[in-house]
Write an enzyme that holds these catalytic residues in place. Structure first.
Site, PDB file in Angstrom:
ATOM      1  CG  ASN A   1      42.431 105.022  45.255  1.00  0.00           C
ATOM      2  OD1 ASN A   1      43.043 104.789  46.293  1.00  0.00           O
ATOM      3  ND2 ASN A   1      41.548 104.187  44.747  1.00  0.00           N
TER       4      ASN A   1
ATOM      5  CB  SER B   1      35.626 100.908  46.788  1.00  0.00           C
ATOM      6  OG  SER B   1      36.520 100.012  46.186  1.00  0.00           O
ATOM      7  N   GLY B   2      37.551 102.198  44.692  1.00  0.00           N
ATOM      8  CA  GLY B   2      37.882 102.182  43.282  1.00  0.00           C
ATOM      9  C   GLY B   2      37.397 100.932  42.586  1.00  0.00           C
TER      10      GLY B   2
ATOM     11  CG  ASP C   1      40.534  95.758  48.730  1.00  0.00           C
ATOM     12  OD1 ASP C   1      40.398  94.628  49.202  1.00  0.00           O
ATOM     13  OD2 ASP C   1      39.864  96.188  47.775  1.00  0.00           O
TER      14      ASP C   1
ATOM     15  CG  ASP D   1      44.754 101.887  51.983  1.00  0.00           C
ATOM     16  OD1 ASP D   1      43.761 102.133  51.244  1.00  0.00           O
ATOM     17  OD2 ASP D   1      45.581 100.994  51.716  1.00  0.00           O
TER      18      ASP D   1
ATOM     19  CG  ASP E   1      39.925 102.308  50.356  1.00  0.00           C
ATOM     20  OD1 ASP E   1      39.484 102.068  49.224  1.00  0.00           O
ATOM     21  OD2 ASP E   1      40.998 101.831  50.796  1.00  0.00           O
TER      22      ASP E   1
END
Length: 272
Positions: free
Chosen positions: A222, A45-46, A12, A219, A10
């Site tokens: 998601n 990532s989203g 951020d 973290d 991931d």
């Protein structure tokens, strides 16, 4: 020699520190070693693909992105997999959320193939963050009139309420979508069968890599499915309790102190 053949992370709150930077000299040295060992490195990532390209422009050796929570997967200039929410479902979600004062966000966004669509009347509480995360904003008068390929609906709410709101949205649309907290007061609404684990599995399977041969870092909510799916699921020490509960390992240091890079060193040293 390590059994890990693929590392996914991931961005951020995980790979990036609080200033949205990463330790480029250290990571570039690690990336050379990963390539020499035949270990793939993937961003999961989203965020939109365009944003991820901007973030990792200093590291052009990163070629593969699982973007939009698994809804769009690319390697180099090739799209490997793509999954979208049907446009009528997106429009119904918009109408339902905007008509309910208990669900209505500060800002509602549609993440499409050709832009991030926002009603021109919506005002974010954090213009700098919106400009950072969404670099392809298209202002419109009515979100229900937008026609595009939609990867997700994204909303901005008070951070302390997002998990409860995500659950409420899922109750409203039990089969059409899946809402998941993605951090920073944001909820991502994605296809019901899609998450980072599904996207990463599709990618790894195409490379002949088994889940047990994957390490993944995250973290937030998601990231839960992805960490639970892989052989080595690593939660950040600064992560949510829910993501830590499904992890095999919690980093000793947080995202501000190279937590991901420390574990990559341990993987390369065959200590995990």
């Amino acid at each position: 020699m390590t059994h890990i053949k693929l590392i996914a992370t991931d961005v951020d709150g995980t790979f990036l520190n609080s200033q949205r930077h990463y330790n480029q000299p250290r990571f570039h040295e690690q990336l050379d070693r990963l390539h020499a060992a035949g270990i793939h490195f993937v961003i999961a990532s989203g965020n939109s693909l365009g944003h991820l390209h901007d973030v990792f422009a200093p590291t052009p050796a990163i070629k593969t992105f699982v973007a939009e929570n698994g809804g769009l997967i690319t390697s180099g200039d090739k799209t490997l997999f793509e999954d979208a929410i049907p446009t009528p479902v997106v429009h119904e979600i918009v109408r339902t959320i905007l008509a309910d004062d208990t669900l209505r966000p500060q800002v509602l966004r549609l993440s499409g193939a050709h832009g991030t669509y926002i009603n021109r009347a919506d005002q974010t509480n954090d213009p700098a963050s919106q400009a950072y995360f969404f670099n392809n904003i298209v202002l419109v008068d009515d979100l229900t009139q937008v026609d595009d390929t939609f990867y997700k609906v994204n909303g901005e709410w008070p951070n302390e309420s997002i998990q409860a709101l995500a659950a409420k949205i899922n109750e409203r649309f039990p089969t059409e979508i899946h809402a998941t907290a993605s951090g920073f007061g944001s909820i991502d609404i994605i296809p019901p069968h899609m998450n980072k684990a599904i996207g990463l599995h599709q990618l790894a399977d195409s490379w002949g890599i088994k889940p047990a041969e994957i390490a993944a870092f995250g973290d937030n909510d998601n990231d839960q499915e992805m960490l639970a799916h892989v052989g080595l699921g690593v939660a950040m020490s600064n992560g949510t309790d829910t993501v830590k509960q499904v992890a095999d390992l919690i980093t000793k240091t947080d995202n501000d102190h190279d937590g991901v890079l420390d574990v990559i060193d341990a993987i390369l040293a065959d200590e995990l």
